[in-house]
Design a protein around this motif. Sequence first.
Motif, PDB file in Angstrom:
ATOM      1  N   GLY A  50       0.813  -1.208   0.000  1.00  0.00           N
ATOM      2  CA  GLY A  50       0.000   0.000   0.000  1.00  0.00           C
ATOM      3  C   GLY A  50       0.843   1.252   0.000  1.00  0.00           C
ATOM      4  O   GLY A  50       1.989   1.269  -0.471  1.00  0.00           O
ATOM      5  N   THR A  51       0.286   2.335   0.568  1.00  0.00           N
ATOM      6  CA  THR A  51       0.941   3.637   0.494  1.00  0.00           C
ATOM      7  C   THR A  51       2.167   3.738   1.396  1.00  0.00           C
ATOM      8  O   THR A  51       2.954   4.685   1.251  1.00  0.00           O
ATOM      9  N   HIS A  52       2.363   2.801   2.340  1.00  0.00           N
ATOM     10  CA  HIS A  52       3.596   2.819   3.130  1.00  0.00           C
ATOM     11  C   HIS A  52       4.782   2.346   2.295  1.00  0.00           C
ATOM     12  O   HIS A  52       5.937   2.505   2.707  1.00  0.00           O
ATOM     13  N   HIS A  53       4.496   1.768   1.122  1.00  0.00           N
ATOM     14  CA  HIS A  53       5.542   1.373   0.177  1.00  0.00           C
ATOM     15  C   HIS A  53       5.563   2.284  -1.053  1.00  0.00           C
ATOM     16  O   HIS A  53       6.625   2.496  -1.646  1.00  0.00           O
ATOM     17  N   TYR A  77       9.944   8.651  -6.945  1.00  0.00           N
ATOM     18  CA  TYR A  77       9.176   9.228  -5.839  1.00  0.00           C
ATOM     19  C   TYR A  77       8.088   8.293  -5.322  1.00  0.00           C
ATOM     20  O   TYR A  77       6.995   8.729  -4.981  1.00  0.00           O
ATOM     21  N   CYS A  78       8.376   7.016  -5.282  1.00  0.00           N
ATOM     22  CA  CYS A  78       7.382   6.054  -4.788  1.00  0.00           C
ATOM     23  C   CYS A  78       7.839   5.442  -3.469  1.00  0.00           C
ATOM     24  O   CYS A  78       7.203   5.649  -2.437  1.00  0.00           O
ATOM     25  N   TRP A  79       8.961   4.716  -3.503  1.00  0.00           N
ATOM     26  CA  TRP A  79       9.441   4.066  -2.285  1.00  0.00           C
ATOM     27  C   TRP A  79      10.044   5.070  -1.306  1.00  0.00           C
ATOM     28  O   TRP A  79       9.705   5.091  -0.131  1.00  0.00           O
ATOM     29  N   HIS A 136       6.172   6.238   4.071  1.00  0.00           N
ATOM     30  CA  HIS A 136       6.338   6.035   5.523  1.00  0.00           C
ATOM     31  C   HIS A 136       6.487   4.530   5.784  1.00  0.00           C
ATOM     32  O   HIS A 136       5.569   3.845   6.233  1.00  0.00           O
ATOM     33  N   HIS A 137       7.686   4.040   5.542  1.00  0.00           N
ATOM     34  CA  HIS A 137       7.949   2.608   5.441  1.00  0.00           C
ATOM     35  C   HIS A 137       7.545   1.806   6.672  1.00  0.00           C
ATOM     36  O   HIS A 137       7.111   0.654   6.570  1.00  0.00           O
ATOM     37  N   ASP A 138       7.730   2.374   7.841  1.00  0.00           N
ATOM     38  CA  ASP A 138       7.602   1.576   9.060  1.00  0.00           C
ATOM     39  C   ASP A 138       6.290   1.804   9.810  1.00  0.00           C
ATOM     40  O   ASP A 138       6.130   1.302  10.930  1.00  0.00           O
ATOM     41  N   HIS A 153       8.945  -4.734   4.813  1.00  0.00           N
ATOM     42  CA  HIS A 153       9.240  -3.976   3.604  1.00  0.00           C
ATOM     43  C   HIS A 153       9.093  -4.874   2.380  1.00  0.00           C
ATOM     44  O   HIS A 153       9.189  -6.099   2.480  1.00  0.00           O
ATOM     45  N   PRO A 154       8.893  -4.284   1.208  1.00  0.00           N
ATOM     46  CA  PRO A 154       8.885  -5.089  -0.017  1.00  0.00           C
ATOM     47  C   PRO A 154      10.282  -5.588  -0.342  1.00  0.00           C
ATOM     48  O   PRO A 154      11.283  -5.060   0.161  1.00  0.00           O
ATOM     49  N   ALA A 155      10.351  -6.607  -1.163  1.00  0.00           N
ATOM     50  CA  ALA A 155      11.639  -7.038  -1.722  1.00  0.00           C
ATOM     51  C   ALA A 155      11.981  -6.123  -2.901  1.00  0.00           C
ATOM     52  O   ALA A 155      11.112  -5.466  -3.462  1.00  0.00           O
ATOM     53  N   PHE A 156      13.255  -6.102  -3.257  1.00  0.00           N
ATOM     54  CA  PHE A 156      13.704  -5.304  -4.397  1.00  0.00           C
ATOM     55  C   PHE A 156      14.443  -6.204  -5.374  1.00  0.00           C
ATOM     56  O   PHE A 156      15.328  -6.958  -4.979  1.00  0.00           O
TER      57      PHE A 156
END
Length: 417
Positions: free
Chosen positions: A305-308, A379-381, A385-387, A393-396
Amino acid sequence: MKSSVWNMIHELQRDSEDPVCAYVYDLAGIQEQVRHMLHTLPRGTRLFYAIKANPDSRIIEALLPWVHGFEVASIGELLKVRSVSSEVPILFGGPGKKENELKQAIEHQVSFIHVESLLELRRVIAIATRRGEEVRILLRINLRSSTLPRTRIVMGGGPSPFGMDEESVEEAIRVIREEGAGSVRLCGFHFHSLSNNVDARLHAEMIELYLQKVEMWQQAYDLHLEVINAGGGFGVTYDGSPGFDWSLFTSLIERSEARGRLASRGIQLYFEPGRMLVADHGYYAAEVTDIKTSHGQHFAVLRGGTHHNRLPASWGHNHPFHIMSTDRWGHSFARPEVRDNKVHVVGELCTPKDRMHSDAEVERLRVGDIVVFEKSGAYCWTISHHDFLGHPHPAFHYLTEDNNHVNSDEACQSARR
């Protein structure tokens, strides 16, 4: 979407029991984008990458052979670039530089410091004087002009914390000559008046205004200049409408008589785009974990979602996506789905603002399918607000020119090398 990206995301789901949640960056696509942009650059111009758009070390590495250098807006960004290359040219901007940051920038041999105020100018002079060396600077100028194009994000042409008003140019030059002689060298001017402009003709007109202003100051103050940095602000669209026409823009710059005159004097023109280089080559993939109906409306809940990916919430737009249909379902009970209807695509956070797309029309969307948000390279990741709520977190993952798949662990090892 490229088939290599599609195949990689399918592999991610196949190889894990957990719902897919990942960024995929197409490094080869980014490199091809830059090659195209360089092909049309006029004589005497240089292309820098503004890493604020995406400071991923793998992206910096991929761009290193292609761009002339990098623009940074903090000491953290500067150190990230220096961890990849100790020699590549760096432009250091930003309105809130602290004295320690200025010291580190000089120690790390940035090519130019974009000076944003008279106070910052005096700070640079004091540091350079103590160190006994000459620091090369560009003055960032905020033009007072109603002719500048207007976008949703405006940094110049009116009251702004960015740069110094053009009425301060004369005083800044006086300070350099009287207080900074031998400590700072005025090498040119920096402008960055707006962000995400998609009108190439208006952008070219804005650059022409910059060039005319610099010609006027050069003559009025007898300046020996090397660089005009025209900043970035090249736009990307997310609604399917035409984006910025780079070929048209560069053809207009090529025909500029002011640019030709300045180039004949050895003055280079810099551009520092960010999102334009990377936006189209990043993908955020999130698996649907639940589908529910509430008060007659359908909601697809994602693992993510928006935290990512905060861009759609930040900009208030519906982010473009594709649905990857999958066979992920191991239960005897019915698999929830939406058919030929509208659905809100939302995240896993406990807030109604965690929404990626409202009223998306879908033919079929099921739990276990993967929603792949395109144009997620800029300007996405990093603005997210990751935490918040502590979700993982997502994988990369990264695709290289030979379609090799590099995961985040391998990328970290590469960055450390």
